[in-house]
Design an enzyme around this catalytic site. Structure first.
Site, mmCIF file in Angstrom:
data_model
loop_
_atom_site.group_PDB
_atom_site.id
_atom_site.type_symbol
_atom_site.label_atom_id
_atom_site.label_comp_id
_atom_site.label_asym_id
_atom_site.label_seq_id
_atom_site.Cartn_x
_atom_site.Cartn_y
_atom_site.Cartn_z
ATOM 1 C CE LYS A 197 -6.462 -26.496 -76.133
ATOM 2 N NZ LYS A 197 -4.799 -26.956 -75.964
HETATM 3 N N1 PPE Z 1 -0.787 -27.038 -71.533
HETATM 4 C C1 PPE Z 1 -0.591 -27.198 -72.972
HETATM 5 C C2 PPE Z 1 -0.131 -27.237 -74.260
HETATM 6 C C3 PPE Z 1 -1.651 -27.974 -73.279
HETATM 7 O O1 PPE Z 1 -2.371 -28.312 -74.418
HETATM 8 C C4 PPE Z 1 -3.564 -28.080 -72.143
HETATM 9 C C5 PPE Z 1 -4.244 -28.780 -72.759
HETATM 10 C C6 PPE Z 1 -3.295 -27.391 -71.393
HETATM 11 C C7 PPE Z 1 -1.462 -27.078 -70.906
HETATM 12 C C8 PPE Z 1 -3.570 -27.582 -70.042
HETATM 13 O O2 PPE Z 1 -5.149 -27.141 -70.646
HETATM 14 P P1 PPE Z 1 -6.388 -27.790 -69.514
HETATM 15 O O3 PPE Z 1 -7.206 -28.571 -70.550
HETATM 16 O O4 PPE Z 1 -7.013 -26.147 -69.813
HETATM 17 O O5 PPE Z 1 -6.109 -27.892 -68.872
HETATM 18 N N2 PPE Z 1 -4.239 -29.753 -73.927
HETATM 19 C C9 PPE Z 1 -5.709 -30.159 -74.962
HETATM 20 C C10 PPE Z 1 -5.323 -30.892 -75.770
HETATM 21 C C11 PPE Z 1 -4.497 -31.706 -75.704
HETATM 22 C C12 PPE Z 1 -4.691 -32.547 -78.079
HETATM 23 O O6 PPE Z 1 -3.910 -33.698 -77.400
HETATM 24 O O7 PPE Z 1 -4.754 -31.935 -78.228
HETATM 25 C C13 PPE Z 1 -7.076 -30.991 -73.948
HETATM 26 O O8 PPE Z 1 -6.044 -31.368 -73.020
HETATM 27 O O9 PPE Z 1 -7.530 -30.762 -74.234
#
Ligand code: PPE
Length: 308
Positions: free
Chosen positions: A159
């Site tokens: 991430k």
């Molecule tokens: N894919 C991506 C690309 C992603 O950024 C997130 C979280 C997820 C999947 C889901 O992951 P999880 O939160 O572990 O279930 N995205 C983060 C950032 C959003 C933002 O706008 O900044 C979040 O949801 O915190």
């Protein structure tokens, strides 16, 4: 939505006032995008604010840093405590929490190795990421003309901050075209994920989701919780490669993420998904999820870590 300031931001071991959390313009990560971050949510519970799956998020932060070759100069426990401290200081019952690991001021140039590694943790109130109406009635999704990063070009399991250029390009394209969210495909046409969410598709009573590592999607911590909830509700959840037409033919579909939570998909590329409104399986999963994050489901109590 403009940011609402909270009391304190944790910076490299110290709690500083929100307005004093400043960095130099020659901060390395600002120029080259080498940073890693997390998004975590705290929810109100009967015992005060509870942070949803705090330890897995901190573990993923360290894993992302490891992938990028960044040594975080703190122990995991110290970051866990930093998250709890900023939430406590905020006085909020629920909030969004943003730990960030970045390369600081000291050197420039593409070799990041001489740069200091800095860490910050901030929190702020953040409502429904794709809108209250989206959570209730479903969102309009559009397949993006931007492909997801190829894993040979970018470390998609991390991430990492710079990766989000891809997400932002897709998001802006979708929003300008009148949609709520974009869906990214891999360069060979498999469904990867939303700009900040994982995706699930329901067809003939089965729940399908793309295998994150081979489609360049983030291994979502929400997706993991949703898989557990769905299986405990008696549904079969299968990792499977999917194409955009699988969405057109789906009975139901939904996105999951920390910020987004669980959001039904009403349509994709202007084709309704199922009945064009949240389906019964999506609803059932949403209901348990929103109880679980508040510590109201005994079997998922361990998912909630209290700040006091
Ligand atoms: N894919 C991506 C690309 C992603 O950024 C997130 C979280 C997820 C999947 C889901 O992951 P999880 O939160 O572990 O279930 N995205 C983060 C950032 C959003 C933002 O706008 O900044 C979040 O949801 O915190």
């Amino acid at each position: 939505m403009p940011l609402t300031p909270t009391e304190k931001i944790w910076m490299d071991g110290k709690l500083v006032d929100w307005d004093d959390a400043r960095i130099h313009v020659l901060t390395h990560s600002l120029h080259y995008g080498l940073g890693v971050f997390e998004g975590i949510r705290a929810y109100p519970t009967s015992q005060g604010p509870g942070v949803f799956r705090l330890t897995p998020h901190v573990d993923r932060l360290f894993q992302s840093a490891h992938i990028l070759g960044m040594a975080i100069p703190f122990e995991r426990d110290e970051i866990v405590d930093a998250v709890k401290a900023v939430v406590r200081e905020s006085g909020l019952d629920g909030c969004y929490i943003r730990p960030l690991v970045y390369l600081g001021y000291g050197e420039m140039g593409l070799n990041p190795m001489p740069c200091p590694v800095n860490v910050s943790v901030a929190c702020w109130p953040w409502g429904a990421y794709l809108g209250d109406d989206g959570i209730r009635n479903g969102i309009r999704l559009k397949v993006s003309s931007w492909a997801r990063h190829d894993a040979r070009a970018m470390p998609t399991a991390a991430k990492a901050t710079g990766m989000y250029i891809n997400s932002s390009l897709a998001k802006v394209e979708a929003v300008k075209a009148g949609y709520d969210e974009a869906l990214l495909l891999t360069t060979d046409g498999h469904i990867s994920e939303g700009t900040g969410e994982n995706i699930f598709v329901v067809r003939k009573g089965r729940i399908l989701t793309p295998p994150s590592s081979s489609v360049g999607a983030l291994e979502g911590i929400t997706a993991d919780a949703i898989t557990t909830i769905a299986r405990d509700l008696g549904y079969e959840v299968v990792e499977n490669h999917l194409r955009r037409t699988d969405l057109y033919m789906a009975d139901e579909a939904f996105l999951t993420g920390t910020a987004a939570e669980v959001v039904p998909i009403a349509s994709v590329d202007d084709r309704s998904v199922g009945a064009g409104k949240p389906g019964p399986i999506t609803r059932a999963i949403q209901e348990v999820f929103f109880q679980a994050v508040r510590g109201e489901v005994p079997q998922y109590k361990d998912w909630v870590e209290h700040v006091t």
